[in-house]
Design a protein around this motif. Structure first.
Motif, PDB file in Angstrom:
ATOM      1  N   ALA A  49      12.452 -34.275  58.551  1.00  0.00           N
ATOM      2  CA  ALA A  49      13.047 -33.154  57.812  1.00  0.00           C
ATOM      3  C   ALA A  49      12.058 -32.004  57.654  1.00  0.00           C
ATOM      4  O   ALA A  49      12.455 -30.836  57.612  1.00  0.00           O
ATOM      5  N   TRP A  50      10.751 -32.318  57.596  1.00  0.00           N
ATOM      6  CA  TRP A  50       9.756 -31.258  57.418  1.00  0.00           C
ATOM      7  C   TRP A  50       9.705 -30.331  58.624  1.00  0.00           C
ATOM      8  O   TRP A  50       9.300 -29.164  58.494  1.00  0.00           O
ATOM      9  N   LEU A  51      10.127 -30.826  59.781  1.00  0.00           N
ATOM     10  CA  LEU A  51      10.170 -29.960  60.957  1.00  0.00           C
ATOM     11  C   LEU A  51      11.199 -28.842  60.767  1.00  0.00           C
ATOM     12  O   LEU A  51      10.948 -27.682  61.122  1.00  0.00           O
ATOM     13  N   ASP A  52      12.362 -29.198  60.195  1.00  0.00           N
ATOM     14  CA  ASP A  52      13.365 -28.170  59.904  1.00  0.00           C
ATOM     15  C   ASP A  52      12.825 -27.180  58.880  1.00  0.00           C
ATOM     16  O   ASP A  52      12.991 -25.958  59.038  1.00  0.00           O
ATOM     17  N   ASP A  53      12.177 -27.706  57.843  1.00  0.00           N
ATOM     18  CA  ASP A  53      11.614 -26.818  56.824  1.00  0.00           C
ATOM     19  C   ASP A  53      10.581 -25.864  57.437  1.00  0.00           C
ATOM     20  O   ASP A  53      10.573 -24.663  57.134  1.00  0.00           O
ATOM     21  N   MET A  54       9.714 -26.409  58.291  1.00  0.00           N
ATOM     22  CA  MET A  54       8.687 -25.589  58.905  1.00  0.00           C
ATOM     23  C   MET A  54       9.308 -24.502  59.785  1.00  0.00           C
ATOM     24  O   MET A  54       8.922 -23.321  59.706  1.00  0.00           O
ATOM     25  N   CYS A  55      10.265 -24.876  60.613  1.00  0.00           N
ATOM     26  CA  CYS A  55      10.882 -23.898  61.512  1.00  0.00           C
ATOM     27  C   CYS A  55      11.627 -22.820  60.733  1.00  0.00           C
ATOM     28  O   CYS A  55      11.572 -21.625  61.079  1.00  0.00           O
ATOM     29  N   GLN A  56      12.328 -23.226  59.687  1.00  0.00           N
ATOM     30  CA  GLN A  56      13.054 -22.247  58.874  1.00  0.00           C
ATOM     31  C   GLN A  56      12.098 -21.267  58.207  1.00  0.00           C
ATOM     32  O   GLN A  56      12.356 -20.054  58.170  1.00  0.00           O
ATOM     33  N   ARG A  57      10.986 -21.765  57.675  1.00  0.00           N
ATOM     34  CA  ARG A  57      10.026 -20.887  57.019  1.00  0.00           C
ATOM     35  C   ARG A  57       9.342 -19.959  58.025  1.00  0.00           C
ATOM     36  O   ARG A  57       9.035 -18.807  57.707  1.00  0.00           O
ATOM     37  N   ILE A  58       9.118 -20.432  59.248  1.00  0.00           N
ATOM     38  CA  ILE A  58       8.550 -19.553  60.275  1.00  0.00           C
ATOM     39  C   ILE A  58       9.508 -18.411  60.570  1.00  0.00           C
ATOM     40  O   ILE A  58       9.100 -17.242  60.668  1.00  0.00           O
ATOM     41  N   ARG A  59      10.804 -18.728  60.683  1.00  0.00           N
ATOM     42  CA  ARG A  59      11.787 -17.682  60.966  1.00  0.00           C
ATOM     43  C   ARG A  59      11.871 -16.697  59.810  1.00  0.00           C
ATOM     44  O   ARG A  59      12.109 -15.499  60.016  1.00  0.00           O
ATOM     45  N   GLN A  60      11.660 -17.175  58.590  1.00  0.00           N
ATOM     46  CA  GLN A  60      11.743 -16.294  57.425  1.00  0.00           C
ATOM     47  C   GLN A  60      10.473 -15.455  57.250  1.00  0.00           C
ATOM     48  O   GLN A  60      10.545 -14.267  56.907  1.00  0.00           O
ATOM     49  N   ARG A  61       9.313 -16.067  57.518  1.00  0.00           N
ATOM     50  CA  ARG A  61       8.040 -15.391  57.251  1.00  0.00           C
ATOM     51  C   ARG A  61       7.544 -14.575  58.443  1.00  0.00           C
ATOM     52  O   ARG A  61       6.758 -13.641  58.285  1.00  0.00           O
TER      53      ARG A  61
END
Length: 486
Positions: free
Chosen positions: A292-304
């Motif tokens: 699940a942390w992979l989804d969190d990481m990818c989402q935060r990269i797209r946001q930041r």
């Protein structure tokens, strides 16, 4: 006559002893003169008596005889062909079958393509790699000085990079002039301050060395996901202690994670910080468990912003194991590479990050089929540690954590180290790398592509539980980039 026979026998033994201790090609014979010769006799006789014994070519662990033999022959630049058909059943569940094409490229049509940029557009000094097969992380300390020296020279001769492992950068890493990937472990060895945290000053000093091309932040490793590095005190010599910045003679136990990384945002901040201070591509290494942390990481990269993304992700397998570790972690922790690699590739594709983040696969990938399989599953590059240990002369004696390695690869006992001649073994390291690339290229050409980096999941099948070939593209269906990330 009896006296003459005895004298002749003693002279013969003396000649063999002198010949063994003065030669530099065989570590076992150099460390165990005369007696070491029996290993080669038994190996030879085993070919004729194998049907009478239970330990057959494909029954030894963790690497069977067939796997090791290919590496040994590749390292010695010997003919790798075999006769009388395959010894591997063609209906064994999990076996990979590559799909040859009708019109394979002719030799004259084969072109290059082994160039891969890391950090282009994001790091001040991006890195251009010219090899899809490289040396995985093995620390100075876990490996001996002669072994690191041989790896450095062999990497320089064959154009592959050498990962330092978490033990810091030693003089031996630099001797061969090869490209270096500096690994930042949880203990920050080599770039730590007096409190064990990351020192920007030391990081900048390491980055100023031209040979150091990239930085890898290690989150976890295949041998022991969730536990830090373990180096017994008996192996912490004065030089190793100086390289790591720790006391000599004491156990070197790394924290089980980076204390300053408490969230996905903290991880992205650290990646960005290391890249900004060093000016060089920065990635991460991890074994995948919960994903699940992979989804969190990818989402935060797209946001930041894409500048916070790792320039590469080294995905290690739960069946890695060049380091010492508790057996419960070695045997039962972390996903194997055939599950974690396509999982990571698909996550990055879904979030539109596949072109931004390079994927490096690591973990028990020592033969051409292993490497080609990883490339089909989504890797841009493949690393191996134990494969290169075998090229150095490792005989799988399972003594890595005891300072008693009989071939000098993982010991700091100078009496045992003398068996490993860095000059000879450097050639074998280079041979192994070149022959691996060549044979993977042969597989690629048979599948109808010009270069191994053109592999995809349509080029192979995997034998299912019923013994039938299932297309890899059906076992691991490709995902599409979500509309909002295109």
């Amino acid at each position: 006559m009896v006296v003459l026979a005895i004298l002749g026998f003693l002279v013969w033994l003396a000649w063999m002893y002198i010949a063994d201790v003065t030669q530099t090609k065989h570590a076992v014979r150099r460390n165990y003169p005369v007696l070491g010769r029996f290993r080669y006799l038994f190996e030879h006789l085993g070919e004729f008596f194998r049907q009478y014994f239970f330990a057959l070519d494909r029954e030894e662990l963790p690497f069977n005889r067939a796997q090791r033999t290919w590496v040994y022959r590749a390292a010695k630049n010997l003919d790798s062909t075999v006769a009388f058909g395959s010894t591997q059943p063609m209906n064994q569940p999990g076996q990979v079958i590559f799909l040859n094409t009708l019109l394979a490229p002719l030799e004259g049509e084969i072109h290059g393509g082994d160039e891969l940029w890391f950090g282009q557009g994001y790091a001040r000094i991006p890195y251009l790699s010219n090899s899809f097969f490289n040396i995985s992380a093995m620390s100075f300390g876990a490996l001996s000085a002669p072994a690191i020296t041989a790896l450095s020279h062999g990497a320089g001769q064959s154009g592959v990079w050498l990962n330092t492992g978490e033990g810091g950068l030693s003089p031996y890493h630099l001797q061969g002039g090869c490209d270096i990937v500096f690994q930042i472990g949880t203990a920050k060895y080599g770039v730590r301050d007096e409190h064990g945290g990351l020192s920007d000053e030391k990081l900048a000093e390491i980055a100023a060395i031209e040979q150091v091309r990239m930085f890898e932040i290690k989150l976890s490793q295949g041998a022991k996901p969730g536990k830090g590095g373990i180096l017994p005190g008996i192996k912490v010599t004065d030089l190793i202690a100086t390289t790591r910045g720790i006391p000599a003679g004491q156990d070197s136990i790394s924290p089980n994670r980076h204390p300053e990384i408490n969230s996905v945002d903290d991880l992205l901040d650290m990646i960005h910080h290391v890249r900004e201070v060093s000016g060089k591509p920065t990635g991460i290494k991890a074994v995948i468990g919960h994903s699940a942390w992979l989804d969190d990481m990818c989402q935060r990269i797209r946001q930041r912003g894409l500048q916070y993304a790792p320039d590469f992700f080294t995905v290690d397998s739960g069946d890695g194991g060049s380091g010492a570790a508790p057996q419960s972690l070695i045997d039962n922790m972390g996903l194997p590479i055939r599950r974690s690699l396509p999982l990571l590739a698909d996550k990055l594709t879904y979030y539109g990050l596949r072109d931004r983040v390079r994927i490096i696969a690591s973990g028990k990938l020592i033969n051409p089929v292993d490497v080609a399989t990883a490339l089909c599953l989504g890797a841009d590059s493949v690393n191996t540690a134990r494969g290169f240990m075998f090229s150095l002369g490792c005989i799988q004696a399972m003594q890595c954590n005891r300072n008693t390695c009989p071939t000098g690869v993982t010991t700091h006992d100078t009496d045992l180290q003398k068996g490993l001649d860095p000059t000879d073994k450097a050639v074998r390291v280079a041979n192994f790398a070149r022959n691996m690339r060549h044979e993977v290229e042969i597989i690629a050409h048979s599948c109808g592509v010009n270069h191994p980096r053109q592999f995809n999941r349509s080029h192979a099948c995997i034998i299912d539980a019923r013994g039938y070939p299932e297309p890899m593209s059906e076992r691991y269906p490709e995902v599409e980039t979500a509309a909002e990330y295109r």
